[in-house]
Design a protein around this motif. Structure first.
Motif, mmCIF file in Angstrom:
data_model
loop_
_atom_site.group_PDB
_atom_site.id
_atom_site.type_symbol
_atom_site.label_atom_id
_atom_site.label_comp_id
_atom_site.label_asym_id
_atom_site.label_seq_id
_atom_site.Cartn_x
_atom_site.Cartn_y
_atom_site.Cartn_z
ATOM 1 N N SER A 53 0.829 -1.208 0.000
ATOM 2 C CA SER A 53 0.000 0.000 0.000
ATOM 3 C C SER A 53 0.865 1.260 0.000
ATOM 4 N N VAL A 54 2.007 1.215 0.712
ATOM 5 C CA VAL A 54 2.906 2.372 0.739
ATOM 6 C C VAL A 54 3.502 2.621 -0.645
ATOM 7 N N LEU A 55 3.925 1.552 -1.317
ATOM 8 C CA LEU A 55 4.531 1.696 -2.647
ATOM 9 C C LEU A 55 3.529 2.239 -3.668
ATOM 10 N N ILE A 56 2.298 1.755 -3.609
ATOM 11 C CA ILE A 56 1.272 2.260 -4.523
ATOM 12 C C ILE A 56 0.963 3.718 -4.206
ATOM 13 N N CYS A 57 0.979 4.060 -2.914
ATOM 14 C CA CYS A 57 0.758 5.447 -2.520
ATOM 15 C C CYS A 57 1.853 6.353 -3.082
ATOM 16 N N GLU A 58 3.104 5.906 -3.005
ATOM 17 C CA GLU A 58 4.213 6.703 -3.538
ATOM 18 C C GLU A 58 4.094 6.844 -5.054
ATOM 19 N N LEU A 59 3.678 5.783 -5.727
ATOM 20 C CA LEU A 59 3.463 5.848 -7.176
ATOM 21 C C LEU A 59 2.361 6.846 -7.510
ATOM 22 N N ALA A 60 1.299 6.843 -6.712
ATOM 23 C CA ALA A 60 0.197 7.785 -6.935
ATOM 24 C C ALA A 60 0.660 9.226 -6.732
ATOM 25 N N LYS A 61 1.527 9.460 -5.733
ATOM 26 C CA LYS A 61 2.073 10.804 -5.523
ATOM 27 C C LYS A 61 2.836 11.277 -6.754
ATOM 28 N N VAL A 62 3.665 10.391 -7.302
ATOM 29 C CA VAL A 62 4.466 10.736 -8.476
ATOM 30 C C VAL A 62 3.563 11.084 -9.653
ATOM 31 N N LEU A 63 2.557 10.260 -9.897
ATOM 32 C CA LEU A 63 1.652 10.496 -11.030
ATOM 33 C C LEU A 63 0.870 11.794 -10.857
ATOM 34 N N CYS A 64 0.389 12.047 -9.623
ATOM 35 C CA CYS A 64 -0.367 13.287 -9.359
ATOM 36 C C CYS A 64 0.515 14.516 -9.556
ATOM 37 N N ALA A 65 1.747 14.451 -9.032
ATOM 38 C CA ALA A 65 2.663 15.588 -9.166
ATOM 39 C C ALA A 65 3.021 15.829 -10.622
ATOM 40 N N LEU A 66 3.264 14.755 -11.393
ATOM 41 C CA LEU A 66 3.563 14.899 -12.813
ATOM 42 C C LEU A 66 2.397 15.517 -13.567
ATOM 43 N N LYS A 206 14.684 27.227 -4.412
ATOM 44 C CA LYS A 206 13.539 27.370 -5.326
ATOM 45 C C LYS A 206 13.201 26.048 -6.016
ATOM 46 N N HIS A 207 13.355 24.961 -5.280
ATOM 47 C CA HIS A 207 13.017 23.644 -5.794
ATOM 48 C C HIS A 207 11.501 23.473 -5.693
ATOM 49 N N SER A 208 10.843 23.149 -6.773
ATOM 50 C CA SER A 208 9.394 22.993 -6.775
ATOM 51 C C SER A 208 8.954 21.921 -5.776
ATOM 52 N N SER A 209 7.884 22.211 -5.034
ATOM 53 C CA SER A 209 7.374 21.238 -4.067
ATOM 54 C C SER A 209 6.890 19.969 -4.761
ATOM 55 N N TYR A 210 6.330 20.120 -5.981
ATOM 56 C CA TYR A 210 5.884 18.945 -6.731
ATOM 57 C C TYR A 210 7.076 18.099 -7.174
ATOM 58 N N LEU A 211 8.157 18.768 -7.615
ATOM 59 C CA LEU A 211 9.351 18.043 -8.025
ATOM 60 C C LEU A 211 9.974 17.333 -6.830
ATOM 61 N N MET A 212 9.972 17.984 -5.659
ATOM 62 C CA MET A 212 10.490 17.349 -4.448
ATOM 63 C C MET A 212 9.655 16.132 -4.069
ATOM 64 N N THR A 213 8.342 16.230 -4.253
ATOM 65 C CA THR A 213 7.465 15.092 -3.968
ATOM 66 C C THR A 213 7.841 13.909 -4.843
ATOM 67 N N ILE A 214 8.068 14.173 -6.135
ATOM 68 C CA ILE A 214 8.444 13.104 -7.067
ATOM 69 C C ILE A 214 9.768 12.474 -6.662
ATOM 70 N N GLU A 215 10.760 13.315 -6.407
ATOM 71 C CA GLU A 215 12.095 12.816 -6.082
ATOM 72 C C GLU A 215 12.101 12.042 -4.772
ATOM 73 N N MET A 216 11.443 12.577 -3.749
ATOM 74 C CA MET A 216 11.429 11.901 -2.456
ATOM 75 C C MET A 216 10.631 10.612 -2.504
ATOM 76 N N SER A 217 9.572 10.573 -3.296
ATOM 77 C CA SER A 217 8.798 9.339 -3.444
ATOM 78 C C SER A 217 9.626 8.247 -4.107
ATOM 79 N N ILE A 218 10.403 8.628 -5.124
ATOM 80 C CA ILE A 218 11.239 7.652 -5.819
ATOM 81 C C ILE A 218 12.334 7.116 -4.898
#
Length: 329
Positions: A53-66, A206-218
């Motif tokens: 469930s955690v891995l799918i959640c992280e994948l969902a974060k990446v897709l939403c941010a993208l 000035k790192h985008s919060s969405y980009l940080m979400t993607i990077e930290m999720s990965i």
């Protein structure tokens, strides 16, 4: 006839807009945090493997941010400017720190009663303020420091009811100290450090919060996948399959949690890690209210006492920001 009031300057309008945006994101995050336990309890079966469930959640974060970055037109620019060194500096270190923090919390929770664990875990608010000062030179006024104390008092009160019902898993004093108290305190320090680093990356670099979400999720997902080679969850996935125990309804809390992860990045980016601490404690009150509405469980006396304390602490913290003293000429 009185002259019309002067129009607001662009700076004043922007400050007002940012304040409204911060309040909106904070409210959404508090609602998400508050509702998440009830939604998970209703839609996630006991058989579901936590790691899946955690891995799918992280994948969902990446897709939403993208998706959000593609929609607002920042994805192409971020792709052109992205570097591995920049990503590791901005997101890699906080992600690794959060992974270590979560491991320490799991160790501590098994060796402390819930009340002691919750009380010690609240110290992360102070460590966040401390590291924010060290890294960003963001000072707190005397009133704001008092508000932080009030917030921790409220958080302790909110945890008393549930925490006192569970006894300590061990009577060994050394085990409690070295495998309970020390790990949770180190985890609180790490939480404050990681939160401050995220704020530094978004506000200074000035790192985008969405980009940080993607990077930290990965990065977090890679760490979690590496742990499955030895963890019980990894063994369970190899034996029963990745989606063992899942139903279509399981996606509801997973996606809701992913939405919360996006909001955490936005709140940290726009308001800072200390404000996030206020949001999380406020969410405990929302959970108590939702339990009363949907489960008929009335709020405890501790919750009723904590409510005005939380409201007071938030009001003081916002009303009395640190003021830079003007030098006398």
């Amino acid at each position: 006839m009185a002259p019309p009031p002067p129009p607001k300057s662009r700076g004043a309008t922007q400050v007002s807009s940012n304040a409204s945006r911060i309040q909106f994101f904070s409210l959404l995050l508090a609602l998400q945090y508050g509702a998440q336990p009830l939604i998970s309890k209703r839609f996630v079966r006991r058989e579901v493997i936590v790691t899946s469930s955690v891995l799918i959640c992280e994948l969902a974060k990446v897709l939403c941010a993208l998706f959000i970055m593609a929609k607002d037109g920042t994805l192409r620019k971020a792709y052109k400017e992205w570097t591995l060194v920049g990503a590791l500096t901005a997101s890699g270190l906080p992600a690794a720190i959060y992974a270590l923090q979560n491991s320490l919390l799991q160790i501590s929770y098994k060796n402390l009663d819930s009340l002691t664990f919750s009380m010690l875990n609240q110290t992360k608010i102070f460590f966040t303020a401390f590291f924010t000062y060290l890294i960003l030179r963001q000072k707190q006024s005397i009133e704001q420091i008092g508000a932080l104390f009030l917030l921790i008092v409220a958080a302790v009160l909110l945890s008393v009811g549930e925490g006192s019902s569970k006894g300590s898993s061990s009577s060994n004093a050394d085990q409690i100290l070295f495998y309970g108290i020390i790990p949770v305190l180190v985890a609180s320090v790490l939480s404050g450090l990681a939160s401050s680093l995220c704020q530094w990356a978004s506000q200074v670099k000035k790192h985008s919060s969405y980009l940080m979400t993607i990077e930290m999720s990965i990065v977090g997902s890679l760490c979690l996948l590496a742990s499955t080679f030895k963890s019980p969850d990894g063994e369970a996935m190899r034996q029963h399959g990745f989606f063992y125990g899942w139903t279509p309804l399981t996606l509801i809390p997973v996606m809701f949690n992913a939405f919360g992860g996006i909001l955490v990045g936005l709140v940290t980016s726009h308001a800072g890690g200390v404000r996030k601490g206020f949001v999380i404690v406020s969410a405990l009150l929302i959970t108590a209210l939702l339990q009363f509405v949907f489960d008929g469980k009335p709020p405890s006396l501790y919750c009723l006492v904590a409510l005005p304390i939380v409201v007071t602490s938030i009001s003081i913290y916002q009303k009395y920001p640190y003021q830079v003293k003007k030098k006398e000429s």
